[in-house]
Enzyme design. Structure first.
Site, mmCIF file in Angstrom:
data_model
loop_
_atom_site.group_PDB
_atom_site.id
_atom_site.type_symbol
_atom_site.label_atom_id
_atom_site.label_comp_id
_atom_site.label_asym_id
_atom_site.label_seq_id
_atom_site.Cartn_x
_atom_site.Cartn_y
_atom_site.Cartn_z
ATOM 1 N N LYS A 167 0.862 -1.191 0.000
ATOM 2 C CA LYS A 167 0.000 0.000 0.000
ATOM 3 C C LYS A 167 0.889 1.230 0.000
ATOM 4 O O LYS A 167 1.799 1.344 0.842
ATOM 5 C CB LYS A 167 -0.871 -0.014 1.255
ATOM 6 C CG LYS A 167 -1.568 1.294 1.560
ATOM 7 C CD LYS A 167 -2.499 1.112 2.731
ATOM 8 C CE LYS A 167 -2.964 2.417 3.283
ATOM 9 N NZ LYS A 167 -4.039 2.249 4.271
HETATM 10 C C1 5RP Z 1 -1.837 4.774 8.251
HETATM 11 C C2 5RP Z 1 -2.619 3.956 7.315
HETATM 12 C C3 5RP Z 1 -3.997 4.387 6.970
HETATM 13 O O1 5RP Z 1 -4.793 3.260 6.914
HETATM 14 C C4 5RP Z 1 -3.945 5.094 5.652
HETATM 15 O O2 5RP Z 1 -3.514 6.382 5.839
HETATM 16 C C5 5RP Z 1 -5.240 4.982 4.804
HETATM 17 O O3 5RP Z 1 -6.165 5.868 5.115
HETATM 18 P P1 5RP Z 1 -6.448 7.189 4.299
HETATM 19 O O4 5RP Z 1 -7.101 6.771 3.005
HETATM 20 O O5 5RP Z 1 -7.367 7.941 5.198
HETATM 21 O O6 5RP Z 1 -5.141 7.879 4.041
HETATM 22 O O7 5RP Z 1 -2.169 2.965 6.840
HETATM 23 O O8 5RP Z 1 -0.494 4.427 8.171
#
Ligand code: 5RP
Length: 256
Positions: A167
């Site tokens: 991610k």
């Molecule tokens: C923090 C994360 C969060 O899940 C990530 O930021 C995803 O959320 P958003 O779409 O609100 O940014 O992994 O490290």
């Protein structure tokens, strides 16, 4: 491993819409996350929920059949050095909670970079032993530039460490990130932006080779969280245009 992954990244489309609701693990509790239990009606629209074991136990209806991607790292709050993270959940507890994947953040270039990369390696080793996919989150420190060079490097490092999927954040020239990362990439949504812009970002990411999104604030902070996640799904799974998806968002319902 592949069976668990197929519960998240749907074999039919090869894509996924994950809902990230793990923000509270470092003390960030924006908007609707304050009443976490109220978000339950949204969960069935997600291909997976990314969250912590505390919220899974106390706020998620166990009858919901949405796969869980469990955050198993913690350590520092947003008041301190975020990269100072360790693994705080045992693999036994993750298995007991019947999760489909485990996840932690890596802080490439951060103060505790090595520690975070060793955290990821630990998850990959557990995952290999028990057949559980590992999602690596390329966290971005305040001082880091979110460009394709940096995010591509961090994503590639995660893949080299053995992450099953990665991610990261969306950025211009995102194909330079996906093309050097041999495992599936999903994007985070980042801070809340206009719904149409979030849909455009999702579209751009898919066109640049992402398999999907792991979106939080741009869904649960929307005035129509269900409309928004349905709209994102149309882009990610059904190749809808941004205009078509925006119409779905507008259909609502307002609120949850
Ligand atoms: C923090 C994360 C969060 O899940 C990530 O930021 C995803 O959320 P958003 O779409 O609100 O940014 O992994 O490290």
């Amino acid at each position: 491993m592949r069976n668990r992954l197929s519960r998240i990244i749907k074999p039919k489309s090869g894509h996924c819409v994950m809902l990230a609701v793990d923000h509270g693990y470092f003390g960030n509790v924006p908007g609707q996350l304050k009443c976490f239990g109220d978000l339950n009606p949204l969960f069935e629209y997600a291909d997976a929920l990314m969250l912590t074991r505390g919220m899974l136990r106390s706020c998620v209806d166990p009858n919901i059949d949405t796969p869980i991607v469990l955050r198993v790292s913690a350590g520092a709050s947003m008041l301190k050095e975020l990269s100072n993270e360790e693994i705080n959940v045992t693999i036994e507890d993750a298995i007991r909670l019947n999760v489909s994947a485990i996840t932690c953040s890596i802080f490439v270039g951060g103060e505790f970079e090595k520690q975070s990369l060793m955290n990821l390696s630990k998850l990959v080793n557990w995952g290999q032993e028990y057949g559980i996919p590992t999602l690596a989150v390329t966290a971005v420190g305040r001082e880091m530039v979110r460009d394709d060079r940096y995010l591509g490097m961090a994503s590639r490092m995660a893949a080299e460490m053995g992450a099953t999927f990665v991610k990261t954040y969306y950025c211009p020239n995102f194909e330079n990130v996906t093309s050097i990362c041999p495992v599936p990439v999903v994007i985070a949504g980042g801070k809340k932006i206009e719904e149409r812009d979030a849909l455009q970002m999702s579209k751009n990411a898919i066109e640049a080779g992402a398999v999907g999104v792991d979106m939080g604030r741009n869904i649960f902070q929307s005035d129509s969280p269900i409309g928004m996640i349905r709209a994102v799904r149309e882009i990610v799974h059904n190749n809808a245009s941004v205009d078509e998806a925006f119409e779905i968002y507008k259909q609502g319902p307002k609120g949850l």
